[in-house]
Design a protein around this motif. Structure first.
Motif, PDB file in Angstrom:
ATOM      1  N   LEU A  98       1.637  -7.922 -12.834  1.00  0.00           N
ATOM      2  CA  LEU A  98       1.833  -7.356 -11.500  1.00  0.00           C
ATOM      3  C   LEU A  98       0.569  -6.741 -10.901  1.00  0.00           C
ATOM      4  CD1 LEU A  98       5.363  -5.789 -11.993  1.00  0.00           C
ATOM      5  CD2 LEU A  98       4.772  -7.846 -10.706  1.00  0.00           C
ATOM      6  N   HIS A  99      -0.544  -6.862 -11.581  1.00  0.00           N
ATOM      7  CA  HIS A  99      -1.785  -6.298 -11.041  1.00  0.00           C
ATOM      8  C   HIS A  99      -2.164  -6.948  -9.703  1.00  0.00           C
ATOM      9  CE1 HIS A  99      -3.092  -3.816 -14.516  1.00  0.00           C
ATOM     10  NE2 HIS A  99      -2.357  -4.685 -15.199  1.00  0.00           N
ATOM     11  N   TYR A 100      -1.948  -8.266  -9.603  1.00  0.00           N
ATOM     12  CA  TYR A 100      -2.312  -8.909  -8.340  1.00  0.00           C
ATOM     13  C   TYR A 100      -1.311  -8.569  -7.238  1.00  0.00           C
ATOM     14  CZ  TYR A 100      -5.614 -12.133  -6.152  1.00  0.00           C
ATOM     15  OH  TYR A 100      -6.631 -12.670  -5.403  1.00  0.00           O
ATOM     16  N   ALA A 101      -0.064  -8.358  -7.589  1.00  0.00           N
ATOM     17  CA  ALA A 101       0.904  -7.928  -6.578  1.00  0.00           C
ATOM     18  C   ALA A 101       0.471  -6.611  -5.955  1.00  0.00           C
ATOM     19  CB  ALA A 101       2.290  -7.789  -7.202  1.00  0.00           C
ATOM     20  N   GLU A 102       0.011  -5.683  -6.796  1.00  0.00           N
ATOM     21  CA  GLU A 102      -0.461  -4.399  -6.278  1.00  0.00           C
ATOM     22  C   GLU A 102      -1.745  -4.562  -5.471  1.00  0.00           C
ATOM     23  OE1 GLU A 102       0.978  -1.162  -6.389  1.00  0.00           O
ATOM     24  OE2 GLU A 102       2.576  -2.638  -6.656  1.00  0.00           O
ATOM     25  N   THR A 103      -2.637  -5.430  -5.934  1.00  0.00           N
ATOM     26  CA  THR A 103      -3.862  -5.702  -5.171  1.00  0.00           C
ATOM     27  C   THR A 103      -3.509  -6.218  -3.784  1.00  0.00           C
ATOM     28  OG1 THR A 103      -4.985  -6.289  -7.245  1.00  0.00           O
ATOM     29  CG2 THR A 103      -6.038  -6.977  -5.191  1.00  0.00           C
ATOM     30  N   LEU A 104      -2.610  -7.181  -3.730  1.00  0.00           N
ATOM     31  CA  LEU A 104      -2.210  -7.766  -2.452  1.00  0.00           C
ATOM     32  C   LEU A 104      -1.490  -6.765  -1.557  1.00  0.00           C
ATOM     33  CD1 LEU A 104      -1.259 -11.169  -3.967  1.00  0.00           C
ATOM     34  CD2 LEU A 104      -2.716 -10.948  -1.939  1.00  0.00           C
TER      35      LEU A 104
END
Length: 389
Positions: free
Chosen positions: A316-322
């Motif tokens: 979920l790191h990229y979900a938070e980045t986005l």
């Protein structure tokens, strides 16, 4: 036809779709969570026939809108329903995918130009100060975007086991942020990109930070490199290689990597089996791009004769980045509108929302692969990643 699509899609959550003339179609049980509006019957028919492409186009054109929420709310609701079912791909999809992702050198340059040669002033509206346009690493849930992007760079550099005097190659160097950080660690860095905007900006930043003697960024296809490197890193570039070119990519990494060298490949991936690129994304955002399954990547690494010395999956790191990018973009949307136009802004709003939803609901993730030629090129435990923390 649209009613049938809505009935098939929304089974456990509810939606209302208002058509021209005031007719409303409902899908799912209970009171609608959202109401969306289709402005004309031509749009309704287009979405019914080809929702994967035409829904995004209708949002861009303003003929599809969310009445009591945002496009993110609609896409999250829809994706949560789609995640419950697995739709078969059409016959011949592998042949068509190979054609779409041929990505010879001319097409690769054109594809990069389409997305990355927008003015850097646009990207400055929503990225962190270092212009990191890839998944951040959130060491704490409350970390800022700047903190998480700095943590991402530290983690990559740690995995490279970078030390002063090493030569390092950054394949797909972006606007130079990671390369400059490696140069500050004492490495001699070569970065390559096919984007004229990124090439210019990266070299300007190197000069401004007094690192031009240690960091040089080239406008060059990675396949044309000949000199060896002690360290190779590639972040957010593998998604543009195309499945037909995976073997050439890893053969090139193996050819350029010194015998005691270390490489780290950071890429978006998918949890599920091989698939194809979403049609709207392929047409408007990343022509020639593809998000791979690990089952497509690892065989090419094996054939290249490389060790996978470490693998990490960031979920979920990229979900938070986005989420950070989307919120920043919306907060400065008027400035984006001054640079481009309303349809462009709607396209980016849809893209950022759809991408975040894909990581939250549809099995997208990021993998980091540490590669080497020698089995003892890196320590035998991962303790070095946490030393001094």
């Amino acid at each position: 036809m649209l009613q049938s699509l809505i009935a098939r899609t929304f089974r456990t959550r509810s939606i209302a779709v208002r058509l021209p003339g005031g007719r409303t179609i409902r899908g799912g049980p209970g009171a609608p969570e959202l109401t969306v509006v289709v402005e004309d019957m031509k749009t309704a028919m287009a979405i019914a026939l080809n929702p994967e492409l035409r829904l995004g186009e209708a949002f861009m054109d303003g003929t599809f809108r969310v009445e009591d929420g945002t496009i993110y709310d609609f896409l999250e609701l829809t994706a949560s329903e789609l995640a419950r079912t697995r739709r078969p791909l059409k016959p011949g999809w592998r042949i068509r995918r190979a054609w779409e992702q041929a990505n010879d050198r001319a097409h690769a340059r054109s594809n990069v130009h389409h997305h990355y040669d927008l003015t850097v002033d646009f990207y400055r509206l929503f990225l962190d100060e270092d212009l990191q346009y890839s998944c951040a690493f959130f060491e704490r849930p409350d970390a800022s975007l700047e903190e998480a992007q700095a943590a991402k760079k530290r983690r990559l550099i740690d995995k490279l086991l970078l030390s002063p005097g090493r030569s390092a190659l950054d394949i797909g160097c972006g606007w130079g942020g990671l390369g400059l950080s490696m140069a500050e660690r004492g490495a001699t860095v070569t970065g390559v990109t096919l984007s004229t905007e990124q090439h210019r900006t990266a070299n300007e930043r190197a000069v401004a930070r007094g690192l031009a003697d240690r960091a040089a960024f080239r406008l060059q296809d990675y396949r044309g490199l000949r000199e060896p490197f002690d360290r190779i890193v590639s972040v957010g570039m593998f998604e543009h290689v195309g499945q037909p070119n995976y073997q050439e990519y890893f053969d090139t990494v193996a050819r350029l990597l010194s015998d005691d060298g270390v490489a780290v490949i950071h890429s978006i991936g998918r949890k599920g089996p091989p698939s194809r690129t979403q049609p709207w994304v392929r047409k408007y955002i990343f022509p020639g791009g593809y998000i791979p399954s690990l089952s497509e990547v690892l065989p090419a690494i094996e054939r290249a004769g490389l060790w996978v010395t470490d693998m990490e999956v960031l979920r979920l790191h990229y979900a938070e980045t986005l989420r950070h990018w989307r919120e920043r973009f919306l907060a400065r949307r008027d400035e984006a509108l001054a640079l481009y136009d309303e349809r462009f802004c709607r396209m980016w709003e849809f893209y950022l929302a759809a991408s975040e939803v894909a990581f939250r609901e549809l099995g997208h993730m990021v993998f980091q692969l540490q590669l080497a030629k020698a089995p003892d090129a890196v320590p035998l435990s991962r303790d070095y990643l946490y030393a001094g923390r």
